[in-house]
Design an enzyme around this catalytic site. Structure first.
Site, short mmCIF file in Angstrom:
data_model
loop_
_atom_site.label_atom_id
_atom_site.label_comp_id
_atom_site.label_asym_id
_atom_site.label_seq_id
_atom_site.Cartn_x
_atom_site.Cartn_y
_atom_site.Cartn_z
N ILE A 539 0.80 -1.23 0.00
CA ILE A 539 0.00 0.00 0.00
C ILE A 539 0.83 1.29 0.00
CG2 ILE A 539 -1.91 -1.18 1.18
CD1 ILE A 539 -1.07 0.34 3.74
N HIS A 540 2.16 1.19 -0.11
CA HIS A 540 2.99 2.40 0.01
C HIS A 540 2.56 3.22 1.21
CE1 HIS A 540 4.46 2.65 -4.47
NE2 HIS A 540 5.09 1.73 -3.78
N ALA A 714 -2.38 5.91 -0.82
CA ALA A 714 -3.07 6.25 -2.07
C ALA A 714 -2.69 5.29 -3.19
CB ALA A 714 -2.76 7.69 -2.48
N HIS A 715 -1.79 4.34 -2.91
CA HIS A 715 -1.35 3.36 -3.91
C HIS A 715 -1.53 1.96 -3.33
CE1 HIS A 715 1.81 6.70 -4.90
NE2 HIS A 715 0.61 7.01 -5.37
N GLN A 716 -2.32 1.15 -3.99
CA GLN A 716 -2.50 -0.24 -3.54
C GLN A 716 -2.07 -1.17 -4.68
OE1 GLN A 716 -5.70 1.81 -3.43
NE2 GLN A 716 -4.67 2.77 -1.70
#
Length: 783
Positions: A539-540, A714-716
């Site tokens: 997930i960053h 915000a990144h998955q």
């Protein structure tokens, strides 16, 4: 009715906006009784109280130094005197809880509110703070003094019991976000002026949008939009209208539904609709749109199914409250099951590309090397993949120049340069003059090259059909007698409309591209048994740090103005050693997001922090996570996200925060802090080197794993990862399911590990190559 006091451009923007994106909408429905709402109101008014004149006088001098001509004494007075109840926030919060939280959480919150409406329940949850000197000696929560109410909330925040931390975080986030993000029918909020947030920026974007459309050469933006609109249908229009549209655009009807309906063990209903297509693409974001555009241009009949709505540039209001709730998963309020990480994911036509911050960074070399060597995916070391990245960047118009840097990016760049840290320009899918700080709410100027401006237009121009507001319930497939290749073969999909009608689409190939949160859910609901579906979710994880810059210090501007992302630092990246570390970037934080994430230590302190909003610069510390989580389907068919920060990733975030705070100091910040729930700040002016180092040591020493900590994602990525062995992956190197022939996955869920950078170029490049594999599969079928 839109106020005549607004400028003509802003009036036009608000009148033209889609109804779902306008301010002044009624709150969502809830079923809590008056006692529960009274308690919720008391809680909200503790988070956002009406403060007396003395509190105003104590902070006004600080306020006027922060924002010079943006507000008056009357504006500041409005900020401090306005309570949550004055803006009817308790009803808004109740509606959002019922709309976006899972039923067991809604039930639990309802029980807690009921208990707090009673004296005995307040004693149970608040302890000795419920005592009073007068009969009956115990008070219910609404009757407690404001000081005691604050102490109750702080006790929940500091509790060693994670359930109380979750309770605090949910109520705090929902209340503060609503208070500062809500807008009336005129698109206004009476406290915005006092924090330096005004509609002038929105007005300039509206004017720029008009100018850009007039100046475009060749195929103008309105022509692009008309091409796309001609092939898009909103399924909420109903079954009859859908029949007419499908006939109009030439979709082939499926006369015999029995074969597809049998796959989902249900009888054929009179309302069922059946059509045929060569390819169905589920999802319209950075992966699905690329594949749809490429295959449609090859001459295949392509049908894109998207559960979100289509919002054109004209539809956009740039209002944070209604836009977040209409263009993001879970209304922008999604999180992990324990509440430890806030999750942002787009849910609209164009997916994340419609609401991202334009960063267009190619897959780093060390990541490609890891995927090729450690995961056996030689494709990532190939010339084909390099060419795919080049083609994607060309189609998106990626470039790295910027005409004028925004306040936050200038802070990051100046601080890094002062310290000798690495800093570089971020490539973006927009031009050098693109200065839209609101792109997280859609790009009003139309300059950002989202999939609705590129790949989906390509698809529409090649006669692809796009259905929005249509939720795919299952992927349909049949078992194969010959198990020598794969156990099953794709048959199509089953989708549902808002009125409950069912749509069946027979297809030769199905591409699932719902994103890393929703793709595994669809596969699980469809009965696929691969044990890796939903696992290896990256997930960053990010934490934010901030620096306050009074008007006389630091770069000029306000935190929400200008291009969102133009500068990036690898000062904490460790790319050349372990390959795992953190990037330093800057975010887009509008008032609701700012207030919801900032630490809360008291009502007065919260208003002090938000009063300095416009001159507070944030820095993101974005970790390439080694650890991973998982996503599972719940009883309602929605995702349950499980993620625990690993020790290595926590250390990456801590080291990144240390460097980011040093950057803010070097850039001229007069005060610094983090989003740690204790709210500790450091005044830089007058601080000694020892005091600064002691503070930074304390930051590095604090745990980031408690629920009340504001971590974000915000990144998955990676929840249906690509590999060379079905025992450890979901899709093969071609992007095709190990279990179902003709079923491909085309989104970030196929990443073998975290990319470590903003993933848009990586996912589009993989999808570009996957489209070729689908084309080869379809050609083989026709032989």
């Amino acid at each position: 009715m839109v106020s005549a006091d607004l400028s003509p451009d802003v009036q036009s923007m608000l009148c033209d906006a889609h109804p779902l994106l306008k301010g002044g909408r009624p709150p969502y429905a809830h079923s809590w009784n008056s006692d529960q709402i009274r308690v919720l109101g008391a809680i909200c008014d503790t988070f956002v109280p009406s403060l007396p004149v003395e509190a105003l006088n104590a902070t006004f001098m600080v306020r006027t130094k922060a924002v010079d001509a943006y507000c008056s004494e009357e504006d500041v007075d409005a900020l401090y005197r306005t309570s949550a109840s004055d803006l009817k926030i308790p009803e808004e919060v109740a509606g959002m809880i019922f709309k976006w939280l899972k039923p067991h959480l809604v039930y639990s919150l309802g029980i807690i509110l009921w208990l707090l409406s009673t004296r005995i329940g307040t004693l149970m949850l608040c302890g000795s703070l419920s005592f009073t000197e007068h009969f009956p000696y115990i008070q219910s929560f609404p009757k407690l003094s404001n000081h005691k109410k604050e102490q109750v909330l702080l006790g929940w925040k500091r509790s060693s019991i994670s359930a109380f931390q979750s309770l605090f975080k949910i109520l705090k986030s929902f209340c503060l976000w609503n208070f500062y993000a809500t807008a009336d029918e005129n698109g206004e909020n009476q406290v915005w002026k006092a924090i330096g947030f005004c509609k002038a920026t929105m007005q300039s974007l509206q004017s720029k949008s008009i100018d850009s459309q007039q100046q475009d050469s060749g195929m103008c933006r309105s022509s692009y939009e008309s091409v796309l609109k001609s092939r898009v249908f909103d399924a909420d229009a109903g079954v009859k209208a859908l029949h007419q549209f499908l006939t109009h655009v030439g979709c082939s009807p499926l006369e015999d539904l029995s074969c597809l309906v049998a796959s989902c063990n249900n009888p054929v209903l009179n309302e069922d609709i059946g059509i045929k297509s060569d390819v169905v693409v589920v999802g319209s974001g950075s992966g699905g749109a690329v594949i749809a555009g490429a295959l449609a241009q090859k001459g295949y009949s392509v049908l894109v199914v998207e559960k979100g709505k289509y919002f054109s540039e004209r539809d956009l209001s740039l209002l944070e409250g209604p836009t977040m709730q209409s263009m993001y998963e879970g209304g922008g309020m999604m999180g992990t099951e324990d509440g430890g990480v806030n999750i942002l994911a787009g849910s609209t036509l164009g997916g994340g590309s419609a609401v991202n911050w334009s960063a267009s960074i190619c897959t780093p070399r060390h990541v490609l090397r890891e995927w090729a060597e450690d995961h056996g995916l030689s494709f990532f070391a190939s010339e084909d993949y390099q060419k795919a990245m080049q083609e994607v960047c060309k189609r998106l118009g990626v470039q790295a120049s910027v005409r004028e840097e925004s306040f936050q990016n200038a802070v990051l760049r100046k601080g890094c340069e002062e310290l000798g840290y690495h800093v570089a320009n971020i490539p973006r899918n927009a031009g050098p003059d693109h200065a839209c700080g609101f792109c997280g709410l859609g790009c009003k100027s139309g300059e950002k090259q989202a999939t609705t401006k590129t790949w989906l237009v390509d698809a529409a121009a090649a006669d692809a059909v796009i259905l929005t507001g249509c939720r795919v319930e299952k992927v349909l497939y049949n078992s194969l007698k010959d198990k020598s290749k794969k156990p099953s073969r794709i048959e199509g999909i089953q989708a549902s409309l808002s009125d409950g009608s069912r749509l069946f689409i027979q297809a030769k190939s199905v591409v699932v591209a719902c994103g890393s949160l929703m793709t595994p859910i669809l596969l699980q609901k469809s009965g696929l048994q691969n044990q890796n579906i939903g696992k290896f979710l990256h997930i960053h994880p990010t934490q934010m740090v901030w620096g306050y810059f009074p008007k006389e210090s630091g770069p000029k501007g306000r935190c929400y103005e200008g291009t969102i992302m133009t500068a990036v630092s690898e000062a904490a990246a460790n790319w050349e050693s372990s390959g795992y570390g953190a990037l330093l970037e800057v975010p887009a934080l509008l008032p609701g997001g700012f207030a919801g994430l900032m630490p809360w230590c008291s009502g007065a302190d919260s208003k002090r922090r938000i009063s300095r909003y416009s001159r507070t610069a944030h820095c993101i510390v974005l970790a390439r996570d080694k650890g991973s989580g998982m996503v599972k389907v719940d009883k309602r068919g929605y995702p349950s996200i499980f993620y625990k920060l690993s020790p290595e990733d926590e250390e990456s975030l801590k080291q990144g925060a240390d460097k980011a705070l040093r950057v803010l100091i070097a850039a001229g910040a007069q005060e610094i802090g983090t989003h740690h729930p204790d709210g500790e700040e450091l005044q830089i002016k007058g601080a000694t080197i020892t005091e600064i180092e002691d503070y930074l040591w304390r930051v590095r020493s604090k745990s980031l794993t408690q629920v009340s900590m504001s971590l974000c994602s915000a990144h998955q990525m990676g929840s249906c990862r690509m590999g060379i062995d079905p025992s450890s992956s979901v899709v093969d190197p071609k992007g095709e399911s190990w279990d179902v022939e003709g079923l491909f996955i085309g989104d970030t869920s196929v990443f073998p590990t975290a990319s470590g950078v903003n993933p848009m170029i990586t996912v589009q490049s993989i999808a570009f190559c996957t489209a070729k594999r689908v084309n080869e599969y379809l050609k083989d079928l026709s032989i």
